[in-house]
Design a protein around this motif. Structure first.
Motif, PDB file in Angstrom:
ATOM      1  N   HIS A 242      42.318  40.349  44.273  1.00 27.34           N
ATOM      2  CA  HIS A 242      41.552  39.469  43.375  1.00 27.34           C
ATOM      3  C   HIS A 242      42.141  39.488  41.973  1.00 27.34           C
ATOM      4  O   HIS A 242      42.216  40.535  41.334  1.00 27.34           O
ATOM      5  CB  HIS A 242      40.084  39.886  43.298  1.00 27.34           C
ATOM      6  CG  HIS A 242      39.303  39.078  42.301  1.00 27.34           C
ATOM      7  ND1 HIS A 242      38.909  37.774  42.552  1.00 27.34           N
ATOM      8  CD2 HIS A 242      38.874  39.363  41.041  1.00 27.34           C
ATOM      9  CE1 HIS A 242      38.269  37.308  41.485  1.00 27.34           C
ATOM     10  NE2 HIS A 242      38.232  38.240  40.558  1.00 27.34           N
TER      11      HIS A 242
ATOM     12  N   HIS B  65      43.037  36.534  38.370  1.00 27.66           N
ATOM     13  CA  HIS B  65      43.087  35.196  37.780  1.00 27.66           C
ATOM     14  C   HIS B  65      44.434  35.180  37.053  1.00 27.66           C
ATOM     15  O   HIS B  65      44.508  35.477  35.848  1.00 27.66           O
ATOM     16  CB  HIS B  65      41.925  34.989  36.805  1.00 27.66           C
ATOM     17  CG  HIS B  65      40.582  35.419  37.370  1.00 27.66           C
ATOM     18  ND1 HIS B  65      39.818  34.585  38.148  1.00 27.66           N
ATOM     19  CD2 HIS B  65      39.899  36.587  37.290  1.00 27.66           C
ATOM     20  CE1 HIS B  65      38.703  35.231  38.510  1.00 27.66           C
ATOM     21  NE2 HIS B  65      38.733  36.446  38.010  1.00 27.66           N
TER      22      HIS B  65
ATOM     23  N   HIS C 177      32.778  36.116  43.099  1.00 31.43           N
ATOM     24  CA  HIS C 177      32.317  37.329  42.421  1.00 31.43           C
ATOM     25  C   HIS C 177      30.868  37.561  42.857  1.00 31.43           C
ATOM     26  O   HIS C 177      30.098  36.606  42.924  1.00 31.43           O
ATOM     27  CB  HIS C 177      32.330  37.135  40.900  1.00 31.43           C
ATOM     28  CG  HIS C 177      33.681  36.840  40.313  1.00 31.43           C
ATOM     29  ND1 HIS C 177      34.086  35.585  39.925  1.00 31.43           N
ATOM     30  CD2 HIS C 177      34.717  37.657  40.024  1.00 31.43           C
ATOM     31  CE1 HIS C 177      35.304  35.641  39.418  1.00 31.43           C
ATOM     32  NE2 HIS C 177      35.729  36.881  39.469  1.00 31.43           N
TER      33      HIS C 177
ATOM     34  N   HIS D 274      33.880  42.615  43.520  1.00 34.34           N
ATOM     35  CA  HIS D 274      33.151  43.601  42.701  1.00 34.34           C
ATOM     36  C   HIS D 274      32.104  44.351  43.530  1.00 34.34           C
ATOM     37  O   HIS D 274      32.312  45.500  43.859  1.00 34.34           O
ATOM     38  CB  HIS D 274      32.509  42.988  41.452  1.00 34.34           C
ATOM     39  CG  HIS D 274      33.505  42.412  40.508  1.00 34.34           C
ATOM     40  ND1 HIS D 274      34.564  43.132  40.017  1.00 34.34           N
ATOM     41  CD2 HIS D 274      33.627  41.156  39.976  1.00 34.34           C
ATOM     42  CE1 HIS D 274      35.289  42.356  39.207  1.00 34.34           C
ATOM     43  NE2 HIS D 274      34.746  41.154  39.169  1.00 34.34           N
TER      44      HIS D 274
ATOM     45  N   ASP E 215      41.629  42.072  39.092  1.00 31.58           N
ATOM     46  CA  ASP E 215      40.900  41.100  38.291  1.00 31.58           C
ATOM     47  C   ASP E 215      41.860  40.567  37.217  1.00 31.58           C
ATOM     48  O   ASP E 215      43.006  41.013  37.124  1.00 31.58           O
ATOM     49  CB  ASP E 215      39.624  41.696  37.684  1.00 31.58           C
ATOM     50  CG  ASP E 215      38.506  40.648  37.538  1.00 31.58           C
ATOM     51  OD1 ASP E 215      38.776  39.453  37.765  1.00 31.58           O
ATOM     52  OD2 ASP E 215      37.374  41.032  37.199  1.00 31.58           O
TER      53      ASP E 215
HETATM   54 ZN    ZN Z   1      37.407  37.952  38.645  1.00 38.43          ZN
END
Ligand code: ZN
Length: 435
Positions: A68, A70, A217, A254, A305
């Protein structure tokens, strides 16, 4: 004697499947796939490699899977640290995203992240961001494998104006790139608190129709869970389950505040959790119940993340912190041993992304996505247990060579496919624009 493309002779192979470390073995690759992991003398006898690479003092293991991130947000790395999330978002990020985020930003940011990940031994990542077509271009150019989450929100951005447009634009990107062997796609509603029931219904319909996983998420903060219980009377995960989102193709990110019934629900219906320990620590979100998830048989993957909440796209520091955080959170130093942490960072990620038939371990038939890690440096000596060393001693600076589909993309710490200086220059240009 069979002619093959490549034979690697590392000091040790950590194949993940089976667990443990193999000394005195060679790995044989042909046409992008692993053909054999065999004793060196067997490799000598049975295979004639076109390329033969000796890797003395090095451990060969599957490339890490960053389950995961971005990627494009790497351009925001460290732009405003040590401020509360609300301030960070409202004052620092959203205004800049509104002004600057477009295909050019995403392409440059994703290339920057890809360089960082590749040189650091991450061979596959799962992204969630606007303009996934620009991220796809960056991946094809750098050679990294990626699963691109097609973002969906209920509110408008420069990328799309409403949920239907998010879906249609995203699915068009999938159509354009679905033949690319190193790219795959997921549907990526941002979070249960930014996406309403009606939009989730549409997403579930497309997921079933097109056989796409869904990632979101979920239960990242205590505030999110409390708001869901107040608004819907149930936890965010229970709501997703009611909407048909959970199941074997569900990738929850998460899960810091999952309840015991949430964990049982995941265990019963399938579904994966991506653990992002650094992000959870940086935002003060809490400690995810990883030991309970593992005890229930829930697959756990590891993710960095984005630069919003983790200034590094670094699978090695993520592994080490994941291992340590599980110990401090549970009071039990044996709760998540190094071999199991390594498994989550490789095969666990592949399982979550539905790629475990192709990557995540070094077994014949899988794609040759591999990294060589130097454990001969004085800072790594002595080495009694390579598995423990990979989690607790090695860092991304220990990664020397990287192959994807048997193609060498990093050689002796140098990128082979792209000019790193150009990507760095673009990052510096963005630094001036975004400041
Ligand atoms: Zn994220």
């Amino acid at each position: 004697m069979r002619t093959v493309d490549l034979r690697l002779d590392p000091e040790v192979i950590v194949p993940i499947e089976p667990a443990g470390a193999l000394a005195g073995h060679a790995l044989v690759v042909d046409r992008g796939s692993i053909v054999a992991v065999v004793l060196t003398e067997v490799a000598e006898r049975d295979y004639a490699p076109r390329t033969h690479v000796a890797l003395p003092g090095k451990v060969l293991l599957p490339g890490l899977v960053n389950a995961h991130t971005h990627a494009a947000m790497t351009l925001f790395r460290g732009i405003a640290d040590d401020v509360p999330l609300k301030v960070w978002l409202e004052r620092e990020i959203w205004p800049r995203e509104g002004k600057h985020v477009g295909p050019e930003f995403v392409y440059d940011g994703a290339r920057l992240a890809a360089v960082e990940m590749l040189k650091g031994g991450t061979t596959c990542f799962h992204d969630m961001y606007f303009y996934p077509d620009a991220t796809a271009k960056a991946c094809l150019e750098t050679g990294i494998r990626a699963v691109l989450g097609l973002p969906v929100l209920d509110f408008p951005t420069s990328y799309a104006s409403d949920p239907d447009q998010y879906l249609s634009v995203g699915l068009a990107v999938r159509d354009a790139y679905k033949a690319s062997p190193r790219l795959a796609f997921t549907l990526a509603p941002h979070a249960p608190y930014t996406v309403g029931d009606a939009t989730f219904d549409k997403i579930v319909m497309f997921a079933r129709q097109l056989d796409l996983p869904i990632t979101t998420h979920v239960s990242e903060s205590a505030v999110e869970v409390a708001a869901s219980i107040e608004q819907y009377g149930i936890t965010p995960l229970a709501r997703l389950h009611k909407l048909g989102v959970t199941g074997p193709g569900f990738i929850g990110v998460h899960g810091v505040h999952l309840s015991s019934s949430d964990i049982e629900l995941l265990a019963t219906h399938g579904g994966h959790i991506v653990h992002c320990p650094v992000s959870n620590m940086k935002l003060g979100s809490g400690i995810a119940p990883i030991p309970a998830l593992l005890a229930h048989g829930v697959n756990v993957a590891i993710g960095t993340d984005g630069a919003a909440s983790n200034n590094r796209q670094d699978g090695w520091s993520e592994m080490r912190i994941a291992a340590l955080l599980a110990k401090v959170g549970s009071g039990d130093p044996a709760v998540w041993p190094a071999q199991k942490v390594l498994e989550s960072a490789t095969l666990g990620g592949a399982r979550a992304l539905g790629l475990d038939a192709r990557v995540g371990s070094l077994v014949p038939g899988k794609s040759a996505d591999m990294v060589a890690v130097d454990l001969a440096a004085t800072s790594s000596l002595p080495c009694y247990d390579p598995l423990s060393h990979l989690v607790h001693v090695a860092g991304r600076e220990s990664v020397t060579d990287v192959w994807i589909d048997g193609e060498r993309v990093v050689e002796d710490r140098r990128l082979l496919n792209v000019a790193e200086a150009d990507i760095a220059a673009r990052a510096r240009a963005w630094q001036e624009r975004l400041r």
